[in-house]
Design a protein around this motif. Sequence first.
Motif, PDB file in Angstrom:
ATOM      1  N   TYR A 229       4.891 -18.848  -6.648  1.00 55.03           N
ATOM      2  CA  TYR A 229       5.004 -17.541  -6.019  1.00 55.03           C
ATOM      3  C   TYR A 229       6.283 -16.803  -6.394  1.00 55.03           C
ATOM      4  CZ  TYR A 229       8.314 -19.844  -2.902  1.00 55.03           C
ATOM      5  OH  TYR A 229       9.389 -20.529  -2.414  1.00 55.03           O
ATOM      6  N   SER A 230       7.277 -17.517  -6.913  1.00 54.23           N
ATOM      7  CA  SER A 230       8.580 -16.914  -7.166  1.00 54.23           C
ATOM      8  C   SER A 230       8.481 -15.860  -8.264  1.00 54.23           C
ATOM      9  CB  SER A 230       9.590 -17.979  -7.581  1.00 54.23           C
ATOM     10  OG  SER A 230      10.787 -17.373  -8.027  1.00 54.23           O
ATOM     11  N   HIS A 231       9.112 -14.717  -8.023  1.00 55.29           N
ATOM     12  CA  HIS A 231       9.108 -13.641  -9.022  1.00 55.29           C
ATOM     13  C   HIS A 231       9.786 -14.077 -10.313  1.00 55.29           C
ATOM     14  CE1 HIS A 231      13.450 -12.388  -8.712  1.00 55.29           C
ATOM     15  NE2 HIS A 231      13.343 -13.053  -7.573  1.00 55.29           N
ATOM     16  N   GLN A 232      10.629 -15.096 -10.250  1.00 56.76           N
ATOM     17  CA  GLN A 232      11.318 -15.565 -11.443  1.00 56.76           C
ATOM     18  C   GLN A 232      10.388 -16.296 -12.402  1.00 56.76           C
ATOM     19  OE1 GLN A 232      14.090 -17.813  -9.054  1.00 56.76           O
ATOM     20  NE2 GLN A 232      15.780 -16.437  -9.616  1.00 56.76           N
ATOM     21  N   HIS A 233       9.251 -16.753 -11.897  1.00 53.61           N
ATOM     22  CA  HIS A 233       8.343 -17.544 -12.725  1.00 53.61           C
ATOM     23  C   HIS A 233       6.934 -16.949 -12.793  1.00 53.61           C
ATOM     24  CE1 HIS A 233      11.544 -20.468 -12.733  1.00 53.61           C
ATOM     25  NE2 HIS A 233      11.516 -20.540 -11.409  1.00 53.61           N
ATOM     26  N   CYS A 234       6.779 -15.739 -12.273  1.00 53.22           N
ATOM     27  CA  CYS A 234       5.511 -15.011 -12.366  1.00 53.22           C
ATOM     28  C   CYS A 234       5.720 -13.773 -13.241  1.00 53.22           C
ATOM     29  CB  CYS A 234       5.027 -14.575 -10.977  1.00 53.22           C
ATOM     30  SG  CYS A 234       4.668 -15.933  -9.837  1.00 53.22           S
ATOM     31  N   GLN A 235       4.621 -13.156 -13.635  1.00 53.84           N
ATOM     32  CA  GLN A 235       4.709 -11.913 -14.394  1.00 53.84           C
ATOM     33  C   GLN A 235       4.056 -10.795 -13.604  1.00 53.84           C
ATOM     34  OE1 GLN A 235       3.675 -11.972 -18.623  1.00 53.84           O
ATOM     35  NE2 GLN A 235       2.709  -9.960 -18.418  1.00 53.84           N
ATOM     36  N   PHE A 236       4.791  -9.711 -13.421  1.00 53.19           N
ATOM     37  CA  PHE A 236       4.289  -8.545 -12.698  1.00 53.19           C
ATOM     38  C   PHE A 236       4.208  -7.364 -13.661  1.00 53.19           C
ATOM     39  CE2 PHE A 236       6.969 -10.494  -9.088  1.00 53.19           C
ATOM     40  CZ  PHE A 236       5.945 -11.347  -8.721  1.00 53.19           C
ATOM     41  N   ASP A 237       3.120  -6.597 -13.596  1.00 51.76           N
ATOM     42  CA  ASP A 237       2.942  -5.451 -14.482  1.00 51.76           C
ATOM     43  C   ASP A 237       2.387  -4.258 -13.721  1.00 51.76           C
ATOM     44  OD1 ASP A 237       3.599  -6.513 -17.227  1.00 51.76           O
ATOM     45  OD2 ASP A 237       2.026  -7.935 -16.691  1.00 51.76           O
ATOM     46  N   HIS A 238       2.807  -3.064 -14.149  1.00 47.00           N
ATOM     47  CA  HIS A 238       2.347  -1.805 -13.569  1.00 47.00           C
ATOM     48  C   HIS A 238       1.672  -0.990 -14.667  1.00 47.00           C
ATOM     49  CE1 HIS A 238       6.047  -3.221 -11.638  1.00 47.00           C
ATOM     50  NE2 HIS A 238       5.696  -2.623 -10.518  1.00 47.00           N
ATOM     51  N   TYR A 239       0.620  -0.266 -14.305  1.00 50.64           N
ATOM     52  CA  TYR A 239      -0.110   0.557 -15.272  1.00 50.64           C
ATOM     53  C   TYR A 239      -0.107   2.009 -14.822  1.00 50.64           C
ATOM     54  CZ  TYR A 239      -1.571  -3.788 -17.384  1.00 50.64           C
ATOM     55  OH  TYR A 239      -1.560  -5.017 -18.007  1.00 50.64           O
ATOM     56  N   ALA A 240      -0.093   2.910 -15.807  1.00 48.31           N
ATOM     57  CA  ALA A 240       0.028   4.339 -15.525  1.00 48.31           C
ATOM     58  C   ALA A 240      -1.093   4.838 -14.623  1.00 48.31           C
ATOM     59  CB  ALA A 240       0.046   5.123 -16.838  1.00 48.31           C
ATOM     60  N   GLU A 241      -2.252   4.184 -14.659  1.00 42.43           N
ATOM     61  CA  GLU A 241      -3.388   4.601 -13.841  1.00 42.43           C
ATOM     62  C   GLU A 241      -3.194   4.289 -12.361  1.00 42.43           C
ATOM     63  OE1 GLU A 241      -4.467   4.172 -18.009  1.00 42.43           O
ATOM     64  OE2 GLU A 241      -3.522   2.791 -16.586  1.00 42.43           O
ATOM     65  N   ARG A 431       5.677  -3.538  -6.972  1.00 40.29           N
ATOM     66  CA  ARG A 431       4.262  -3.130  -7.018  1.00 40.29           C
ATOM     67  C   ARG A 431       3.852  -2.467  -5.699  1.00 40.29           C
ATOM     68  NH1 ARG A 431       1.384  -7.781  -7.253  1.00 40.29           N
ATOM     69  NH2 ARG A 431       3.291  -8.837  -6.635  1.00 40.29           N
ATOM     70  N   LEU A 432       4.453  -2.874  -4.601  1.00 39.92           N
ATOM     71  CA  LEU A 432       4.198  -2.225  -3.318  1.00 39.92           C
ATOM     72  C   LEU A 432       4.715  -0.781  -3.360  1.00 39.92           C
ATOM     73  CD1 LEU A 432       4.817  -3.859   0.141  1.00 39.92           C
ATOM     74  CD2 LEU A 432       5.422  -1.486  -0.265  1.00 39.92           C
ATOM     75  N   ARG A 433       5.939  -0.609  -3.852  1.00 39.85           N
ATOM     76  CA  ARG A 433       6.480   0.750  -3.946  1.00 39.85           C
ATOM     77  C   ARG A 433       5.668   1.578  -4.938  1.00 39.85           C
ATOM     78  NH1 ARG A 433      10.501   3.019  -1.907  1.00 39.85           N
ATOM     79  NH2 ARG A 433      11.670   1.147  -1.365  1.00 39.85           N
ATOM     80  N   PHE A 434       5.258   0.976  -6.045  1.00 36.46           N
ATOM     81  CA  PHE A 434       4.446   1.674  -7.048  1.00 36.46           C
ATOM     82  C   PHE A 434       3.137   2.150  -6.432  1.00 36.46           C
ATOM     83  CE2 PHE A 434       1.474   1.486 -10.745  1.00 36.46           C
ATOM     84  CZ  PHE A 434       2.085   2.453 -11.546  1.00 36.46           C
ATOM     85  N   PHE A 435       2.536   1.319  -5.592  1.00 37.00           N
ATOM     86  CA  PHE A 435       1.304   1.716  -4.900  1.00 37.00           C
ATOM     87  C   PHE A 435       1.538   2.948  -4.036  1.00 37.00           C
ATOM     88  CE2 PHE A 435      -0.658   1.109  -0.597  1.00 37.00           C
ATOM     89  CZ  PHE A 435      -1.887   1.690  -0.893  1.00 37.00           C
ATOM     90  N   HIS A 436       2.617   2.944  -3.259  1.00 40.09           N
ATOM     91  CA  HIS A 436       2.876   4.073  -2.364  1.00 40.09           C
ATOM     92  C   HIS A 436       3.239   5.339  -3.141  1.00 40.09           C
ATOM     93  CE1 HIS A 436       2.540   2.488   1.754  1.00 40.09           C
ATOM     94  NE2 HIS A 436       2.766   1.322   1.170  1.00 40.09           N
ATOM     95  N   GLU A 437       3.949   5.178  -4.242  1.00 36.09           N
ATOM     96  CA  GLU A 437       4.283   6.365  -5.024  1.00 36.09           C
ATOM     97  C   GLU A 437       3.052   6.902  -5.747  1.00 36.09           C
ATOM     98  OE1 GLU A 437       7.857   5.864  -7.327  1.00 36.09           O
ATOM     99  OE2 GLU A 437       9.046   5.374  -5.536  1.00 36.09           O
ATOM    100  N   THR A 438       2.147   6.026  -6.147  1.00 36.58           N
ATOM    101  CA  THR A 438       0.868   6.484  -6.704  1.00 36.58           C
ATOM    102  C   THR A 438       0.076   7.238  -5.647  1.00 36.58           C
ATOM    103  OG1 THR A 438       0.799   4.605  -8.244  1.00 36.58           O
ATOM    104  CG2 THR A 438      -1.280   5.752  -7.807  1.00 36.58           C
ATOM    105  N   LEU A 439       0.069   6.699  -4.423  1.00 33.42           N
ATOM    106  CA  LEU A 439      -0.617   7.382  -3.318  1.00 33.42           C
ATOM    107  C   LEU A 439      -0.002   8.755  -3.075  1.00 33.42           C
ATOM    108  CD1 LEU A 439      -2.600   7.298  -0.919  1.00 33.42           C
ATOM    109  CD2 LEU A 439      -0.828   6.116   0.392  1.00 33.42           C
ATOM    110  N   GLU A 440       1.322   8.842  -3.083  1.00 29.76           N
ATOM    111  CA  GLU A 440       1.987  10.124  -2.887  1.00 29.76           C
ATOM    112  C   GLU A 440       1.601  11.116  -3.987  1.00 29.76           C
ATOM    113  OE1 GLU A 440       6.033   8.916  -2.892  1.00 29.76           O
ATOM    114  OE2 GLU A 440       5.922   7.948  -0.922  1.00 29.76           O
ATOM    115  N   ASP A 441       1.476  10.624  -5.212  1.00 30.12           N
ATOM    116  CA  ASP A 441       1.099  11.507  -6.325  1.00 30.12           C
ATOM    117  C   ASP A 441      -0.311  12.051  -6.137  1.00 30.12           C
ATOM    118  OD1 ASP A 441       3.565  11.059  -7.495  1.00 30.12           O
ATOM    119  OD2 ASP A 441       2.829   9.525  -8.876  1.00 30.12           O
ATOM    120  N   TRP A 442      -1.221  11.209  -5.673  1.00 28.32           N
ATOM    121  CA  TRP A 442      -2.581  11.680  -5.423  1.00 28.32           C
ATOM    122  C   TRP A 442      -2.611  12.712  -4.295  1.00 28.32           C
ATOM    123  CZ3 TRP A 442      -7.593  10.466  -7.340  1.00 28.32           C
ATOM    124  CH2 TRP A 442      -7.603   9.639  -8.449  1.00 28.32           C
TER     125      TRP A 442
END
Length: 445
Positions: A229-241, A431-442
């Motif tokens: 579960y540690s962010h140090q050993h997982c990979q997180f990615d965000h997409y423009a969509e 990714r949580l903040r990215f979700f909310h900022e995507t919501l704000e953009d919509w």
Amino acid sequence: MADHDPRDLQRKLADVSKQPEPELRGTPITPDRYYAKEYMDQEWDKVWTRTWQIAGLSRELPNKGDYITTSLGPENILCTRGDDDTIRAFYNVCQHRGMQLMDKPSGNARRLTCPYHGWAYDMAGTLKFVPDEADYPQGSPCGKSNLVEIPCEEWAGFVWYNMDEDCASLKSFLGPIADQIDSYPMEDMVRTHWVTIEGDFNWKLVQDNFSESYHVPFVHPGAVYVLEYSHQHCQFDHYAEGHCRMFMPGAGPAKVIKGGEKQTLASMAEELALWELDPGDYTGGKIRNLRGDLQRQKRKLGEAKGFDFSTYHDDQLTDNWHYTIFPNLSFSLKPDGNIWLRARPHETDPEKCYFDMWYMTLFPKGATEYFSQTMREFISVDTPAQHVQGKAGEVSAGPAIDEDLAIWPLQQRGLHSRGYKRDYLAGQESRLRFFHETLEDWLAR
């Protein structure tokens, strides 16, 4: 029409390259967005009526005349398979006086007949019959007062719809993650668990939760022995969509755990037996060898056991690939299935929502039956899963998801506190903040 026919799909290895980190604004995630009716109304107008949603499974509509219905907020949507073998989506409302047309979740019909005054439509939505047709001074409504059709596509074994007639195609909406998810034989997976829970929490708390792994050791303490579960050993990615993904290594304890052999082996006993691995080989500090050994064993025995892993990376054979699809969908993909998670808005109350959990199982070739945890008996793989519905605490979505469900009502109440000022997020919660900022953009469109 769908962008491709799943039967003609040419699978390829998924792109695993790390995506560039987005520039985030860091605007406050204000508490009122979780309980204000005004915010809920904006979401309905700007998000729910303009994004792609899943109505059900393609396999629920195998024959001409089959139909399913699904709800989203105050709307009810009807999907049919027509005489031309095309799946279409409509608002589930008769054009005569606004009666809901079909009141069952699924069925088969030659025509779609309104239970109030008998207006009858064909499966393509065309009005074919009304009683006393000559009694309309403005002329017969047949062929004119047809059902209102909305965009509908099939992909990955699901039927998708969008209430925006000017929407982009589903493939464009999904962007690069569509090809990644296509590396899994999604259309071959069978829904073996289907739960819908009405909860006392806003839908965004669900998507927030599945957008980070920060909570795992506290909410899911047993998971740390089989999942990193540690962010140090997982990979997180965000997409423009607006979508995100998370790669979480599995088949062993998180790196922060010292030891853990006993708990890991107990949790994975059934999987080790299936893949003919001896638990005794992983005691005495050798548990870190299990992930690689299991990957190699699946490569070696997969075909003989009825699985095709040819389009999987080695990591996919043991790890969790978790996708959050804007606004409200999560796919937690494993080599033998998919935990499918979704929150839908309540009709009127921003502090309630409907939470759907499906387990999609990929059975090996030749499998004919399985033990249903819901029905508590062995059933055919072709038997539709029973739809279990109820309020949170009354029905179970499984041990791990139930742990999440226990958190969300408490958080919903806490967001009302005068003592809560604003969010203070860690980097791994991007990714949580990215979700909310995507919501704000919509909402700003």
